[in-house]
Design a protein around this motif. Structure first.
Motif, PDB file in Angstrom:
ATOM      1  N   LYS A   1      34.646  41.232  42.387  1.00 13.34           N
ATOM      2  CA  LYS A   1      35.868  41.268  41.575  1.00 13.34           C
ATOM      3  C   LYS A   1      36.611  42.569  41.765  1.00 13.34           C
ATOM      4  CE  LYS A   1      34.581  38.061  37.930  1.00 13.34           C
ATOM      5  NZ  LYS A   1      34.442  37.836  36.461  1.00 13.34           N
ATOM      6  N   GLY A   2      36.679  42.984  43.012  1.00 11.05           N
ATOM      7  CA  GLY A   2      37.434  44.188  43.341  1.00 11.05           C
ATOM      8  C   GLY A   2      36.685  45.465  43.078  1.00 11.05           C
ATOM      9  N   GLU A   3      35.419  45.373  42.584  1.00 12.33           N
ATOM     10  CA  GLU A   3      34.622  46.568  42.321  1.00 12.33           C
ATOM     11  C   GLU A   3      33.389  46.570  43.222  1.00 12.33           C
ATOM     12  OE1 GLU A   3      33.537  46.881  38.284  1.00 12.33           O
ATOM     13  OE2 GLU A   3      35.602  46.912  37.506  1.00 12.33           O
TER      14      GLU A   3
ATOM     15  N   ILE B   1      29.523  47.225  43.639  1.00 11.23           N
ATOM     16  CA  ILE B   1      28.289  47.271  42.836  1.00 11.23           C
ATOM     17  C   ILE B   1      27.085  47.406  43.769  1.00 11.23           C
ATOM     18  CG2 ILE B   1      29.274  45.875  40.966  1.00 11.23           C
ATOM     19  CD1 ILE B   1      27.615  43.522  42.055  1.00 11.23           C
TER      20      ILE B   1
ATOM     21  N   ASP C   1      26.389  49.005  38.372  1.00 11.25           N
ATOM     22  CA  ASP C   1      27.771  49.416  38.669  1.00 11.25           C
ATOM     23  C   ASP C   1      27.741  50.784  39.320  1.00 11.25           C
ATOM     24  OD1 ASP C   1      27.371  51.318  36.744  1.00 11.25           O
ATOM     25  OD2 ASP C   1      28.626  50.370  35.213  1.00 11.25           O
ATOM     26  N   PRO C   2      28.893  51.316  39.750  1.00 14.35           N
ATOM     27  CA  PRO C   2      28.911  52.608  40.464  1.00 14.35           C
ATOM     28  C   PRO C   2      28.311  53.742  39.646  1.00 14.35           C
ATOM     29  CG  PRO C   2      30.946  51.460  40.844  1.00 14.35           C
ATOM     30  CD  PRO C   2      30.226  50.668  39.811  1.00 14.35           C
TER      31      PRO C   2
ATOM     32  N   GLU D   1      31.058  44.204  47.195  1.00 17.74           N
ATOM     33  CA  GLU D   1      32.272  44.151  46.359  1.00 17.74           C
ATOM     34  C   GLU D   1      32.190  42.916  45.465  1.00 17.74           C
ATOM     35  OE1 GLU D   1      37.119  43.817  46.869  1.00 17.74           O
ATOM     36  OE2 GLU D   1      35.829  44.150  48.601  1.00 17.74           O
TER      37      GLU D   1
END
Length: 609
Positions: A133-135, A137, A53-54, A131
């Motif tokens: 699910k809108g995030e 990674i 993740d970010p 991207e």
């Protein structure tokens, strides 16, 4: 070509890795909103995959990644990547992450990965920001290239070795087109390496001899056996033929199917030229050695008399004609020497020259010596023995004192002369022999035939070409030469400082009767060289060392009251008496010491009476 061959054997190549990465990225885009399908895609991917993740926390890893680092996914799931110690190159990772934030993608980066046990793997890594699910990674795909690096290192060493080799290496495809060659084969053939690549292997082959295969024959053998090795006639760029030794075999793929051909070639041209020259030199050396031996052998037949020159000419004339020869002459005249010279001058030289003194053996012993015997043929025959005739196969046998053999042995020898066949004593097998017979005798065989002591038919079989050696007393001009010859021989052998003989001593030697001929003269000179204390051997020294004279005889000689012939007769009488006494009248030993045969001893004794 060697590198390409290795790369073709790998299941996943670098290009495949990039294509695989794109393939999974496309599937990821299609499944990014389908969490379960996406996780399955990552889980079953054939390469290690890591999702962050970010904040750098691990979102998802597959089994391949876990195998790479040695952790279970439950142990590292949710952990921050910076807290885990499998990035030894932390500074490099930091820079790559900065680049990733700027570019959104970093490809084909080599990184070291450390597993939980401290082992280091080298990986090719792609980073992408995607991207999900809108995030956003981090999508990280790794390819373990550790083994490939090792293989490339080994390949580099192998390639250096191949390039450094003196032997030529060639790899060709299944259509016999050259795809790789080393510098050695290019040099052997007179090409640059680049000139050979792409050419057919027939460029190597020149016109073949009858015993060397052409390209088509080699290919057929390869198809049947998978390998071939042998000599061929090669061809240089300038057209000059060369001799090559080639070893060719198939290179096979992972399924064992031939995919290429590898050949190793060695230039034998210089070696073959040296071999040819060596054979020529050996032939010249052999001929020269033979000529020297021939000269030395003829030098052993010492003398300047017409009789000796005639014998030398006869030997040269008759030696090459494969006939039986009978050599006649008194004891000690050199019959064996003449027989040996005939053999060495004949086409049988290099083959056995076997000697047998027939007069020294009993009938039964002569039979076994001549024909051999089988095991158990008689008491004491514990093993098989080849006879002299069999040992002389393709050569010459010298039968000395042939006139002494018994009537039964005369019949046995005649049978061999007529048929060339023998049977060993106690055996039944017939042996066929090719042997030249040279016989010798000191007897008058024609008189022996008249008295019924020698077979007339055997005589004619042996006497195809007679050679008579005259006694030394009939060629007295040879005596001074023989004396000096033996003097030089024995003073060298015994390291004695003797210059020669006085005139009186030499005259005595020249006029002596010499019943034992050259053999007796030789033994006489040898004895004198051993016992003499002076630089010149005198007549008195001869008298003092060779025989004892009675006082009256000695006074007669000293006062010159007798002729030289009478003095010689006195010398003979006293010498024989002296030796008889010393040997207790053993005629065999007396004959041996005097250098004459037993018959001569008996005749001398009769004369003394």
């Amino acid at each position: 070509m060697l590198k390409n061959t290795w790369e073709q054997s790998n299941k996943i190549k670098q290009d495949d890795f990039n294509l695989l990465d794109l393939k999974y990225e496309k599937k990821f885009k299609n499944l990014r909103n389908e969490k379960e399908g996406f996780e399955n895609l990552v889980s079953f991917a054939p390469v290690p995959i890591l999702l962050l993740d970010p904040e750098g926390k691990i979102v998802l890893v597959n089994e391949r990644f876990c195998q790479l680092i040695g952790y279970h996914k439950d142990e590292i799931g949710g952990e921050n990547i910076s807290m885990l110690d499998f990035w030894p190159e932390k500074n490099k990772i930091a820079k790559l992450m900065e680049q990733l934030e700027i570019d959104g993608e970093v490809s084909n980066q080599e990184l070291l990965i450390k597993n939980r046990w401290g082992g280091i793997k080298k990986c090719l890594v792609n980073f992408k920001i995607v991207e999900f699910k809108g995030e956003l990674i981090n999508y990280i795909v790794l390819f373990d290239i550790t083994e490939r690096e090792k293989a490339e290192g080994r390949l580099k060493i192998l390639k250096q070795a191949v390039e450094a080799a003196n032997e030529g290496f060639i790899i060709a495809d299944m259509e016999t087109t050259i795809t790789y060659c080393n510098q050695a084969i290019a040099k052997i053939l007179g090409y640059e390496k680049e000139e050979l690549i792409g050419k057919d292997t027939s460029v190597i082959h020149g016109p073949q001899r009858g015993d060397t295969p052409d390209k088509k024959e080699v290919v057929e053998i390869l198809k049947k056996t998978g390998k071939w090795s042998g000599e061929i006639i090669g061809r240089r760029k300038n057209g000059r033929p060369i001799i090559l030794h080639e070893s060719i075999s198939y290179i096979r793929d992972e399924k064992g199917k031939p995919c290429a051909m590898m050949g190793i070639a060695q230039d034998l041209t210089a070696m073959k030229e040296l071999e040819t020259k060596l054979l020529e030199y050996r032939k010249k050396y052999k001929n020269l050695k033979r000529q020297i031996q021939k000269d030395n052998e003829f030098k052993q037949l010492v003398g300047i008399s017409s009789e000796i020159q005639k014998i030398k000419d006869t030997i040269r004339d008759v030696a090459s004609i494969d006939i039986n020869i009978l050599i006649c002459g008194e004891t000690g005249t050199g019959k064996e020497l003449v027989a040996n010279l005939i053999h060495e001058e004949s086409t049988r030289r290099g083959k056995p020259f076997i000697r047998l003194n027939c007069g020294a053996l009993s009938e039964s012993l002569l039979e076994t010596e001549l024909f051999g015997h089988e095991k158990g043929a008689f008491t004491g025959a514990i093993k098989k023995k080849k006879g002299k005739l069999e040992l002389a196969q393709e050569g010459t046998i010298f039968l000395d004192e042939i006139g002494e053999i018994s009537p039964r042995m005369q019949v046995a020898l005649l049978r061999f002369l007529e048929s060339g066949e023998i049977q060993r004593v106690g055996g039944e097998k017939t042996l066929y022999l090719d042997v030249r017979i040279i016989a010798a005798t000191n007897k008058d065989l024609e008189k022996a035939i008249q008295k019924g002591r020698f077979r007339e038919d055997l005589f004619y079989r042996l006497n195809v070409f007679p050679i008579f050696i005259p006694p030394l007393r009939e060629r007295r001009e040879d005596i001074p030469i023989l004396v000096n010859h033996f003097l030089y021989l024995y003073r060298s052998k015994y390291q004695r400082q003797i210059d020669g003989f006085t005139d009186e001593a030499m005259n005595f030697l020249i006029n002596y009767h010499w019943p034992g001929n050259v053999r007796e003269l030789r033994h006489t000179i040898e004895r004198l060289v051993i016992v003499s204390k002076n630089r010149q051997i005198s007549l008195n020294e001869l008298q003092a060392n060779l025989f004892r004279l009675g006082e009256a005889e000695k006074d007669s000689i000293d006062n010159n009251n007798m002729s030289l012939k009478e003095a010689v007769q006195i010398f003979e009488k006293n010498l024989i008496k002296k030796v008889l006494q010393e040997e207790n009248h053993n005629i065999d030993r007396v004959a041996k010491r005097l250098g004459i045969c037993k018959t001569s001893v008996y005749l001398r004794l009769k004369d003394l009476q």
